[in-house]
Design an enzyme around this catalytic site. Structure first.
Site, PDB file in Angstrom:
ATOM      1  CD  GLU A 113     -11.718   5.611 -35.861  1.00  0.00           C
ATOM      2  OE1 GLU A 113     -12.013   4.419 -35.615  1.00  0.00           O
ATOM      3  OE2 GLU A 113     -10.575   6.068 -35.706  1.00  0.00           O
ATOM      4  CD  GLU A 133     -12.519   5.758 -29.955  1.00  0.00           C
ATOM      5  OE1 GLU A 133     -13.101   6.710 -29.389  1.00  0.00           O
ATOM      6  OE2 GLU A 133     -12.728   5.460 -31.138  1.00  0.00           O
TER       7      GLU A 133
HETATM    8  C1  1HE Z   1     -21.661  -4.260 -28.939  1.00  0.00           C
HETATM    9  C2  1HE Z   1     -21.117  -2.967 -29.120  1.00  0.00           C
HETATM   10  C3  1HE Z   1     -19.748  -2.869 -29.471  1.00  0.00           C
HETATM   11  C4  1HE Z   1     -23.193  -2.756 -28.572  1.00  0.00           C
HETATM   12  N1  1HE Z   1     -19.052  -4.010 -29.614  1.00  0.00           N
HETATM   13  N2  1HE Z   1     -20.935  -5.356 -29.096  1.00  0.00           N
HETATM   14  N3  1HE Z   1     -17.876   1.643 -28.840  1.00  0.00           N
HETATM   15  C5  1HE Z   1     -18.507   1.937 -27.698  1.00  0.00           C
HETATM   16  O1  1HE Z   1     -17.916   2.158 -26.672  1.00  0.00           O
HETATM   17  C6  1HE Z   1     -20.017   1.926 -27.743  1.00  0.00           C
HETATM   18  C7  1HE Z   1     -20.548   0.734 -26.966  1.00  0.00           C
HETATM   19  N4  1HE Z   1     -21.978   0.564 -27.112  1.00  0.00           N
HETATM   20  C8  1HE Z   1     -22.898   1.342 -26.468  1.00  0.00           C
HETATM   21  O2  1HE Z   1     -22.559   2.315 -25.805  1.00  0.00           O
HETATM   22  C9  1HE Z   1     -24.342   0.971 -26.617  1.00  0.00           C
HETATM   23  O3  1HE Z   1     -24.423  -0.395 -27.008  1.00  0.00           O
HETATM   24  C10 1HE Z   1     -25.121   1.819 -27.666  1.00  0.00           C
HETATM   25  C11 1HE Z   1     -25.314   3.236 -27.117  1.00  0.00           C
HETATM   26  C12 1HE Z   1     -24.406   1.879 -29.014  1.00  0.00           C
HETATM   27  C13 1HE Z   1     -26.516   1.176 -27.901  1.00  0.00           C
HETATM   28  O4  1HE Z   1     -27.183   0.990 -26.682  1.00  0.00           O
HETATM   29  P1  1HE Z   1     -28.432  -0.006 -26.623  1.00  0.00           P
HETATM   30  O5  1HE Z   1     -28.996   0.089 -25.217  1.00  0.00           O
HETATM   31  O6  1HE Z   1     -29.350   0.261 -27.751  1.00  0.00           O
HETATM   32  O7  1HE Z   1     -27.852  -1.479 -26.893  1.00  0.00           O
HETATM   33  P2  1HE Z   1     -27.046  -2.452 -25.903  1.00  0.00           P
HETATM   34  O8  1HE Z   1     -28.023  -3.199 -25.043  1.00  0.00           O
HETATM   35  O9  1HE Z   1     -25.967  -1.729 -25.183  1.00  0.00           O
HETATM   36  O10 1HE Z   1     -26.336  -3.446 -26.923  1.00  0.00           O
HETATM   37  C14 1HE Z   1     -27.085  -4.401 -27.675  1.00  0.00           C
HETATM   38  C15 1HE Z   1     -26.128  -5.512 -28.065  1.00  0.00           C
HETATM   39  O11 1HE Z   1     -25.115  -4.954 -28.908  1.00  0.00           O
HETATM   40  C16 1HE Z   1     -25.403  -6.088 -26.869  1.00  0.00           C
HETATM   41  O12 1HE Z   1     -25.100  -7.428 -27.174  1.00  0.00           O
HETATM   42  P3  1HE Z   1     -25.906  -8.665 -26.476  1.00  0.00           P
HETATM   43  O13 1HE Z   1     -25.240  -9.877 -27.050  1.00  0.00           O
HETATM   44  O14 1HE Z   1     -25.717  -8.480 -25.006  1.00  0.00           O
HETATM   45  O15 1HE Z   1     -27.349  -8.489 -26.902  1.00  0.00           O
HETATM   46  C17 1HE Z   1     -24.119  -5.309 -26.839  1.00  0.00           C
HETATM   47  O16 1HE Z   1     -23.072  -5.986 -26.172  1.00  0.00           O
HETATM   48  C18 1HE Z   1     -23.840  -5.191 -28.315  1.00  0.00           C
HETATM   49  N5  1HE Z   1     -22.945  -4.092 -28.607  1.00  0.00           N
HETATM   50  N6  1HE Z   1     -22.086  -2.049 -28.882  1.00  0.00           N
HETATM   51  C19 1HE Z   1     -19.648  -5.226 -29.421  1.00  0.00           C
HETATM   52  N7  1HE Z   1     -19.130  -1.705 -29.702  1.00  0.00           N
HETATM   53  C20 1HE Z   1     -10.310   0.723 -34.686  1.00  0.00           C
HETATM   54  S1  1HE Z   1     -10.422   1.442 -33.183  1.00  0.00           S
HETATM   55  C21 1HE Z   1     -12.076   1.951 -32.924  1.00  0.00           C
HETATM   56  C22 1HE Z   1     -12.284   2.209 -31.464  1.00  0.00           C
HETATM   57  C23 1HE Z   1     -13.719   2.233 -31.068  1.00  0.00           C
HETATM   58  O17 1HE Z   1     -14.610   2.131 -31.862  1.00  0.00           O
HETATM   59  S2  1HE Z   1     -14.030   2.441 -29.395  1.00  0.00           S
HETATM   60  C24 1HE Z   1     -15.747   2.687 -29.282  1.00  0.00           C
HETATM   61  C25 1HE Z   1     -16.469   1.418 -28.978  1.00  0.00           C
END
Ligand code: 1HE
Length: 268
Positions: A113, A133
């Site tokens: 977005e 989402e």
């Molecule tokens: C996060 C987030 C997040 C990572 N919010 N903390 N978005 C998603 O569904 C995408 C979710 N994220 C992922 O699928 C993956 O993290 C990635 C593919 C982006 C990256 O993977 P990777 O292996 O490089 O990293 P990781 O180990 O998954 O994440 C590293 C850290 O970032 C980890 O935190 P830590 O404290 O455990 O080290 C994760 O929790 C954190 N992290 N993504 C919070 N999204 C206004 S409405 C909009 C609606 C949406 O955007 S829905 C889509 C949400």
């Protein structure tokens, strides 16, 4: 200078704003959205183009799901969050200054977005797109139904959301999510260098022409044909009064202006 989740600097008349929460994959929490809003609300007048980048391997993982989970927001609370995203991203899209997004890795959910609010998207070959989402039990709230759907069509957006599948860079380029792909054998330059060179090129356009391009075309697309043609004429009349119009036209008349020739792509 660091404002916390964002880093900002300037290269001449180009403003560079960098998402700086790589440890959270640049997920967008409330304070990052506020900082984006502040940055685009207070652009210095000498800034002609903005390049939006991100630290780390991923452009943006979308909504901060941890913050969202922990806050257990009610309907009205989340409506307000969405409205704050809409306000901030509107300032990117309709602020009158061309914005180039420089993408890598995940550009997902709210990250897509955010990228959709930019006027040009330059992608590293590692870039991929998704709207997960549905798999998280939520819905888009940062403008995708308007901005992303306008880029790829409502039909494609519905399919992406229902399946939650990943769109790779080849498909993303083909359907318009990226205008340019970098770091490939055909275009070995880095996305950041490419974006900066595009920014410098765009900064040389007349200020009022750039203003008209980024403010009026999307707005006119929302109008009836009659209203749109009227608005286009008004915009053209205003642009026509810009300070450097006569000198630019004169360059053409005296045969000093660059001609429009085949092969003149926006390459670096
Ligand atoms: C996060 C987030 C997040 C990572 N919010 N903390 N978005 C998603 O569904 C995408 C979710 N994220 C992922 O699928 C993956 O993290 C990635 C593919 C982006 C990256 O993977 P990777 O292996 O490089 O990293 P990781 O180990 O998954 O994440 C590293 C850290 O970032 C980890 O935190 P830590 O404290 O455990 O080290 C994760 O929790 C954190 N992290 N993504 C919070 N999204 C206004 S409405 C909009 C609606 C949406 O955007 S829905 C889509 C949400």
């Amino acid at each position: 200078m660091t404002i916390s989740s964002l880093k900002v600097h300037e290269v001449g008349s180009v403003g560079v704003v960098t998402l700086a929460r790589a440890h959270k994959r640049n997920a967008l929490d409330d304070s990052t959205i506020r900082e984006i809003d502040d940055y685009f609300s207070n652009l210095p007048s000498h800034i002609r183009v903005v390049v939006m980048m991100a630290e780390g391997d991923h452009f943006c993982a979308g909504l901060d799901l941890k913050e969202h989970h922990d806050q257990e927001r009610g309907a009205v609370e989340f409506l307000r969050v969405c409205q704050a995203w809409h306000r901030a991203f509107d300032k990117i899209q309709h602020g009158g200054i061309p914005v180039i997004a420089c993408l890598q890795g995940a550009v997902v959910g709210g990250g897509l977005e955010l990228a959709s609010a930019a006027h040009i998207r330059v992608a590293d070959a590692s870039t991929y797109f998704a709207l997960p989402e549905g798999t998280r039990g939520i819905f888009t709230g940062g403008g995708a139904t308007v901005r992303t759907a306008r880029i790829i069509s409502a039909d494609r957006m519905i399919e992406m959301m229902l399946t939650g599948r990943v769109v790779d860079i080849e498909e993303g380029h083909r359907i318009g999510l990226a205008h340019y792909v970098c770091n490939t054998p055909q275009n070995p330059v880095s996305a950041q260098d490419f974006a900066m060179s595009l920014a410098e090129r765009i900064a040389k356009n007349a200020f009022l022409s750039n203003y008209a391009i980024v403010t009026s075309i999307n707005k006119i697309a929302d109008m009836s044909a009659t209203d749109g043609l009227f608005a286009e004429g008004l915009m053209a009349a205003v642009v026509q009064t810009g300070p450097d119009v006569q000198s630019r036209l004169n360059e053409f008349v005296v045969k000093k202006a660059r001609k429009v020739k085949p092969g003149e792509g926006a390459t670096v």
